[in-house]
Write an enzyme that holds these catalytic residues in place. Structure first.
Site, PDB file in Angstrom:
ATOM      1  N   HIS A 345      34.598  40.418  -1.251  1.00  0.00           N
ATOM      2  CA  HIS A 345      35.193  39.479  -0.293  1.00  0.00           C
ATOM      3  C   HIS A 345      35.935  40.276   0.790  1.00  0.00           C
ATOM      4  CE1 HIS A 345      36.383  35.508   1.050  1.00  0.00           C
ATOM      5  NE2 HIS A 345      37.462  36.126   1.488  1.00  0.00           N
ATOM      6  N   ALA A 346      35.568  40.033   2.040  1.00  0.00           N
ATOM      7  CA  ALA A 346      36.084  40.860   3.140  1.00  0.00           C
ATOM      8  C   ALA A 346      37.599  40.742   3.270  1.00  0.00           C
ATOM      9  CB  ALA A 346      35.416  40.439   4.450  1.00  0.00           C
ATOM     10  N   HIS A 375      36.379  38.768  12.710  1.00  0.00           N
ATOM     11  CA  HIS A 375      37.520  38.163  12.014  1.00  0.00           C
ATOM     12  C   HIS A 375      38.441  39.263  11.451  1.00  0.00           C
ATOM     13  CE1 HIS A 375      39.603  35.172   9.395  1.00  0.00           C
ATOM     14  NE2 HIS A 375      39.736  36.226   8.616  1.00  0.00           N
ATOM     15  N   GLU A 376      37.847  40.209  10.757  1.00  0.00           N
ATOM     16  CA  GLU A 376      38.640  41.274  10.139  1.00  0.00           C
ATOM     17  C   GLU A 376      39.313  42.144  11.193  1.00  0.00           C
ATOM     18  OE1 GLU A 376      39.402  41.013   7.184  1.00  0.00           O
ATOM     19  OE2 GLU A 376      37.868  39.574   6.625  1.00  0.00           O
ATOM     20  N   HIS A 379      42.549  40.822  12.398  1.00  0.00           N
ATOM     21  CA  HIS A 379      43.704  41.231  11.583  1.00  0.00           C
ATOM     22  C   HIS A 379      44.144  42.655  11.969  1.00  0.00           C
ATOM     23  CE1 HIS A 379      43.614  37.788   8.928  1.00  0.00           C
ATOM     24  NE2 HIS A 379      42.406  38.058   8.463  1.00  0.00           N
ATOM     25  N   GLU A 403      44.912  34.580  10.875  1.00  0.00           N
ATOM     26  CA  GLU A 403      43.504  34.226  10.615  1.00  0.00           C
ATOM     27  C   GLU A 403      42.747  33.844  11.889  1.00  0.00           C
ATOM     28  OE1 GLU A 403      42.237  34.994   7.948  1.00  0.00           O
ATOM     29  OE2 GLU A 403      44.041  35.254   6.734  1.00  0.00           O
ATOM     30  N   HIS A 504      39.597  32.770  -3.237  1.00  0.00           N
ATOM     31  CA  HIS A 504      41.037  32.627  -2.998  1.00  0.00           C
ATOM     32  C   HIS A 504      41.797  32.022  -4.173  1.00  0.00           C
ATOM     33  CE1 HIS A 504      38.953  33.152   0.756  1.00  0.00           C
ATOM     34  NE2 HIS A 504      40.065  33.526   1.326  1.00  0.00           N
ATOM     35  N   TYR A 514      43.699  28.875   6.840  1.00  0.00           N
ATOM     36  CA  TYR A 514      42.376  28.850   7.485  1.00  0.00           C
ATOM     37  C   TYR A 514      42.123  27.515   8.168  1.00  0.00           C
ATOM     38  CZ  TYR A 514      41.712  32.890   4.426  1.00  0.00           C
ATOM     39  OH  TYR A 514      41.852  34.087   3.771  1.00  0.00           O
TER      40      TYR A 514
HETATM   41  O1  X8Z Z   1      38.638  34.778   3.439  1.00  0.00           O
HETATM   42  C1  X8Z Z   1      38.304  34.801   4.609  1.00  0.00           C
HETATM   43  C2  X8Z Z   1      38.254  36.129   5.362  1.00  0.00           C
HETATM   44  C3  X8Z Z   1      39.281  37.073   4.907  1.00  0.00           C
HETATM   45  S1  X8Z Z   1      40.888  36.565   5.323  1.00  0.00           S
HETATM   46  C4  X8Z Z   1      36.899  36.770   5.169  1.00  0.00           C
HETATM   47  N1  X8Z Z   1      37.927  33.662   5.229  1.00  0.00           N
HETATM   48  C5  X8Z Z   1      37.902  32.385   4.544  1.00  0.00           C
HETATM   49  C6  X8Z Z   1      36.810  32.340   3.487  1.00  0.00           C
HETATM   50  O2  X8Z Z   1      35.941  33.221   3.488  1.00  0.00           O
HETATM   51  O3  X8Z Z   1      36.818  31.430   2.658  1.00  0.00           O
HETATM   52  C7  X8Z Z   1      37.547  33.538   6.628  1.00  0.00           C
HETATM   53  C8  X8Z Z   1      37.159  32.105   6.810  1.00  0.00           C
HETATM   54  C9  X8Z Z   1      37.636  31.362   5.606  1.00  0.00           C
HETATM   55 ZN    ZN Z   2      41.291  36.708   7.347  1.00  0.00          ZN
END
Ligand code: X8Z
Ligand code: ZN
Length: 605
Positions: A345-346, A375-376, A379, A403, A504, A514
């Protein structure tokens, strides 16, 4: 981990931080009579801590083994102890006369982190181990298909959902990934108990209340704010849902996709049905008008992880923002290693007090991953721009701001921009082209909104006890159906733990950020386009190469968390509230088109 500073470390996901061992008793080292000196002591100690814990967590996330699990959990334990001690001490200064900056610092400390630990050392150790183990289980998770003995990782299963249009193949990938999470269930139950205990010890009602307290407003007011924003966007979501359901019904048949019920969750191109851009091929309003297939161009032109990251960096530098430091390239993990388990997960990491920013992403060559790289880097550029702030203020104005930065940039990746980069063959300007483009974007951005809202709706209820462990899965699917209008295609029971199959939840990263980000990024895009002197429609605006927009963005980013977020919002947009009007205005053309398509259909579920 978006490891901003010692307190928000855990707020942003993976991280805990550490301090010296053994844990100092509660009234030593940092405690003084002078709040200014107290903050300085706290910051000095936290820098030490952050370095050690950052290293332990980075190694854990990029080499998942039992050994790194021990080391990370131990480091995390010390960080949790440090946080509890400092919060306890900071309470003594509340209400005393002090300058505004110091008061802001004390206020940020008192907010706590996303993972407050009980004072009891054994419970603290248990909580830290649980947090580490849950995330490790997610990261190392794979599904071995009993039919053919083939084992698949999450990225492989995600690819099936993105590309396959075979109902059963998609369902197999969808249920397969969810075999990873049932063992997490008892662990999560205990995790909730312990984290709630920690939250209560710092004066919150439960962990949900602590999370809701991070927005420079009261808990009840924050709940109302997010409800208000949701009610602004809900009608647009319902129109999109209605049309998507009709198209999926046409593709798979109305026996599989009933025209008046929720959509089967595995047919939306994404493991969690959270963004639907991967099924654009089934939804393209005007087939053949305006080619938007960036995936093909990336593959044809032999892009790789580094070149994709450089492409994202180039957008930020075109705004006048600095190049990424050499250490970023040396220390980041940009591809999935073949020989070990990692958390794919990024995430973006602010290591060594702003001097060693890194990302960790299992980059694959496709458009979705290119967006995630932006997105990254959003940050990372926040980290770089607030590097000169004092440690306590190294954070986003609120977590939704953090975010929203990279996503705001993605909104500027218009067909004209993509053409300039050689990623689409030609730019077609017509009403039909606009509708196609808006459909593609809405499948990601509008489809996401109810998902972004409901994850913490579930967790807030779990933390408050309204959803009990006996109802974890039922409570989850109740919200998924109510907000998103989706349903599992096969029966789910309390033997499953479907929330655990979303990063998450085991990663304990708050999610409302988000939802807020998806609203605010359109506010930011609008403001930056105005700064760039754009006069045309917002959906055609790109701030690429525009230094005035870059200046405005950079100014806001460099404020960090030094002031309440409405001030940062004001600096960028000239208004002091979050507002969904820009996202609604942006999608006005698509909204009209959808209403036309949905005439005579029975919408809703
Ligand atoms: O978790 C993330 C990023 C890292 S903060 C990749 N996002 C959420 C997800 O993947 O569920 C970005 C969009 C929503
Ligand atoms: Zn993020």
């Amino acid at each position: 981990m978006h490891k901003y500073l010692f307190f928000s470390v855990a707020l942003f996901g993976l991280g805990l931080s550490a301090c010296q061992s053994p844990v100092p008793p509660a009234d030593e080292s940092t405690q003084t009579k002078d709040p200014v000196e107290f903050l300085r002591n706290v910051e000095a100690e936290s820098l030490e801590l952050d370095k050690e814990v950052g290293a332990a967590y980075w190694v854990r996330s990029t080499h998942i083994t039992p050994d790194t699990g021990i080391l990370a959990a131990k480091a995390g334990e010390r960080q949790l102890a440090f946080q509890s001690r400092v919060i306890e001490q900071a309470r003594d200064y509340k209400g005393l006369p002090m300058d505004a900056e110091t008061a802001r610092g004390i206020e940020l400390i008192l907010r706590g982190s996303s993972l407050p630990a009980p004072d009891d050392a054994a419970k603290r150790a248990e909580l830290s181990q649980l947090a580490t183990d849950l995330e490790g289980m997610y990261g190392a998770g794979e599904y071995c298909d009993p039919n053919n003995d083939v084992c698949s990782t999450l990225p492989e299963l995600e690819n099936i959902l993105a590309k396959s249009r075979d109902y059963s193949e998609q369902l197999n990938a969808w249920t397969g990934w969810r075999t990873v999470s049932p063992p997490m269930r008892p662990m999560y139950e205990r995790f909730v108990e312990l984290a709630n205990e920690g939250a209560r010890e710092v004066g919150a009602k439960d962990l949900g209340d602590l999370w809701k307290g991070g927005y420079d407003m009261g808990v009840a007011e924050f709940e109302q704010e997010s409800e208000r924003l949701w009610s602004q966007v809900e009608p647009l979501y319902e129109e999109l849902h209605c049309h998507v359901r009709a198209q999926l019904g046409a593709k798979y048949g109305e026996d599989l996709v009933p025209s008046n019920g929720p959509i089967p969750a595995h047919l939306l191109g994404n493991m969690w049905s959270q963004s639907w851009g991967n099924i654009y091929d089934l939804l393209e309003p005007y087939p053949g008008v305006a080619s938007l297939d960036v995936n093909k161009a990336l593959v044809d032109q032999e892009y790789d992880a580094v070149r994709m990251t450089e492409t994202a960096e180039a957008f930020f530098t075109s705004l006048g923002l600095p190049e990424l430091p050499d250490s970023f390239w040396q220390n980041s993990m940009l591809t999935k290693p073949a020989d070990r388990d990692v958390v794919c997960h990024a995430s973006a990491w602010d290591l060594d007090n702003g001097n060693d920013p890194r990302i960790k992403q299992c980059v694959e060559v496709n458009e979705e991953q290119l967006s995630t790289l932006h997105h990254e880097l959003g940050h990372i550029y926040y980290y770089l721009m607030y590097k000169e702030q004092r440690p306590l203020f190294k954070g986003g104005a609120h977590d939704g701001f953090h975010e929203a930065i990279g996503d705001t940039i993605v909104l500027s990746m218009t067909p004209a921009y993509l053409k300039e980069k050689g990623l689409v063959p030609e730019v077609t300007r017509s009403e039909q082209a606009t509708i196609n483009e808006q459909m593609k974007l809405a499948l990601d951005k509008i489809a996401f909104l109810p998902f972004g809202k409901l994850i913490d709706q579930w967790r807030w209820r779990v933390f408050s006890g309204e959803i009990t462990p006996e109802n974890y899965n039922a409570g989850w699917w109740d919200l998924r159906t109510r907000y998103q209008g989706i349903a599992p295609a096969v029966a789910r029971t309390e033997a499953d733990f479907d929330p655990g199959a979303k990063f998450h939840i085991p990663g304990n990263t708050p999610y409302t950020r988000y939802f807020l980000s998806h609203v605010m990024q359109f506010q930011f895009h609008k403001a930056l386009c105005e700064a760039a002197g754009n006069t045309g429609p917002l959906h055609d605006c790109s701030i690429y190469n525009n230094k005035a927009a870059g200046e405005k963005l950079g100014q806001m980013l460099s404020m960090g968390a030094s002031q309440p977020w409405p001030e940062a919002m004001y600096a960028l947009t000239g208004q002091r509230t979050m507002d969904a009007s820009p996202i609604i205005d942006y999608f006005q053309p698509l909204m009209g088109w959808l209403q036309e398509q949905n005439k005579g259909r029975q919408c809703g579920w």
